[in-house]
Design a protein around this motif. Structure first.
Motif: not given
Length: 438
Positions: A376-404
């Protein structure tokens, strides 16, 4: 109505609302062990979560929500003052909230399953059954997550996402190295037993294909992510990783390594090299704008090639960990806790029932086939990996930037760890000849 009810057997109702293990709701499915059935069911849950998160990023969904009457920005009319801010239901923030609730579910399951030794534990029913209730809990958690005030939620949760995503990349590369070793061992064994030129040709073609793709990737990285003047850091990353994969490939065919691992060779090295180049590409996709060909003038969240390939690798890794059983290669790749152990099923069928109709057989009556908490720990980490991959590892700010810069270093460090771990699997039997790795 009777025909519909006839499709659902008492066993499937027990699977959804009771503690019985699920037989995948298909009478045509072959009998399997409850360890495999349960892992596949959790995998399906994770895949459904990913699909829902993908839907929130679908192009045009924001405009379609304006047609929904109860949305605040709707062009339609609805009586009363009932209005909902539907902007929160789309975009990167929606993905963060969905994955937040799913992550908490798997962490809760990990805590509940602490110390479980066998399926005779009363908590085994929670692990293997109650699927309908589990889905309701996850859905309720996702709905509740949308009521979390935005505030610092996105920026704080991104930090957790990057750390968790990094940890899952480590687990993913362990699975990929284990896959490479297992693949080579099986094909080399087939060739040695049959002396067939077909197996030899398959080994050679697979190795050359992976190395060709790796070399092509290196060339493209130099073309699109470097410039004749400047971009020194990007040039260093590409060149250094090229040197690392060459060293790893050379080590794999050393006589001392071959003596202790006669089936190790360039096929495993080619698979690892290709994955390292993917990680390098993924890291450079978050580099500074002047050296990043993937940054456009109008930068918005969307599915790019790097995200799609990352999700494909993720799906393959999760499915591989669900259906694969540990073998000799698991000892040197340190994947014994991720993969289920081989075990003999109990004769009475455990919770699966008795008789010829039993579809799921309990093989964990004496001891669990895998660490339930770690799973379950592995699947919890897999969830976070999906979250970052779907958002392209963007830096969430007022103006989304792919530079991270943070995510860039996380990925490039992962590529170095990947090569280091692969080299360890090659040299460990030679360094410690008294230890049993096979």
């Amino acid at each position: 109505m009777g025909a519909v009810l006839g499709l659902c057997s008492a066993a499937q109702l027990a699977c959804c609302c009771g503690s019985a293990a699920c037989s995948l709701c298909c009478s045509a499915c072959p009998s399997c062990t409850n360890s495999t059935s349960t892992r596949l069911m959790y995998t399906i849950m994770l895949l459904l979560m990913m699909i829902v998160a993908c839907v929130t990023l679908a192009p045009g969904l924001h405009e379609q929500l304006k047609k929904v009457p109860f949305c605040e920005n709707s062009t339609g009319l609805v009586p009363g003052n009932f209005k909902v801010d539907c902007d929160q239901a789309v975009g990167y923030l929606a993905v963060y909230r969905i994955c937040f609730a799913t992550f908490l579910f798997f962490i809760l399951m990990a805590l509940i399953m602490l110390g479980v030794k066998s399926s005779k534990d009363p908590r085994a029913g929670i692990q293997n059954g109650f699927w309908g209730i589990k889905y309701l809990v996850v859905i309720g958690g996702i709905i509740g997550a949308f009521f979390i005030p935005e505030g610092q939620f996105a920026s704080t949760w991104m930090v957790f996402g990057m750390i968790g995503g990094f940890c899952f990349i480590i687990i993913q590369l362990i699975l990929i190295i284990d896959f490479a070793h297992t693949w080579a061992e099986k094909w080399v064994s087939q060739y040695e037993e049959s002396q067939s030129r077909g197996w030899y040709a398959a080994l050679l073609l697979s190795m050359l294909t992976c190395f060709t793709l790796t070399l092509t990737g290196i060339v493209l990285l130099y073309v699109y992510y470097t410039k004749p003047s400047g971009c020194d850091l990007s040039k260093f990353f590409i060149s250094f990783n090229l040197i690392l994969v060459v060293i790893a490939s050379a080590i794999s065919i050393l006589p001392s390594v071959q003596e202790h691992q006669p089936r190790s060779g360039l096929l495993q090295s080619s698979v690892v090299s290709l994955y390292v180049m993917y990680l390098t590409w993924s890291a450079l996709s978050n580099s500074s704008g002047e050296c990043n060909a993937s940054i456009t003038e109008k930068n918005q969240i969307s599915f790019d090639n790097q995200s799609i390939i990352g999700l494909v690798i993720w799906v393959c890794s999760v499915l591989y960990s669900s259906v694969r059983t540990a073998s000799s290669s698991s000892k040197i790749t340190m994947s014994e806790h991720i993969l289920a152990k081989d075990g003999n099923a109990e004769g009475d069928g455990g919770e699966a029932g008795r008789g010829e109709e039993a579809k799921v057989v309990d093989n964990e009556g004496d001891s669990v086939a895998y660490s339930w908490t770690f799973f379950h720990v592995v699947f919890a980490l897999a969830t976070l990996y999906v979250m970052m991959t779907l958002t392209n590892w963007y830096n969430p700010s007022s103006q989304l930037s792919k530079e991270n810069v943070a995510s860039m270093w996380i990925k490039i460090t992962s590529s170095w760890l990947c090569v280091g771990l692969y080299i360890w699997t090659l040299v460990a039997p030679a360094i410690f000849p008294d230890r049993e790795f096979n």
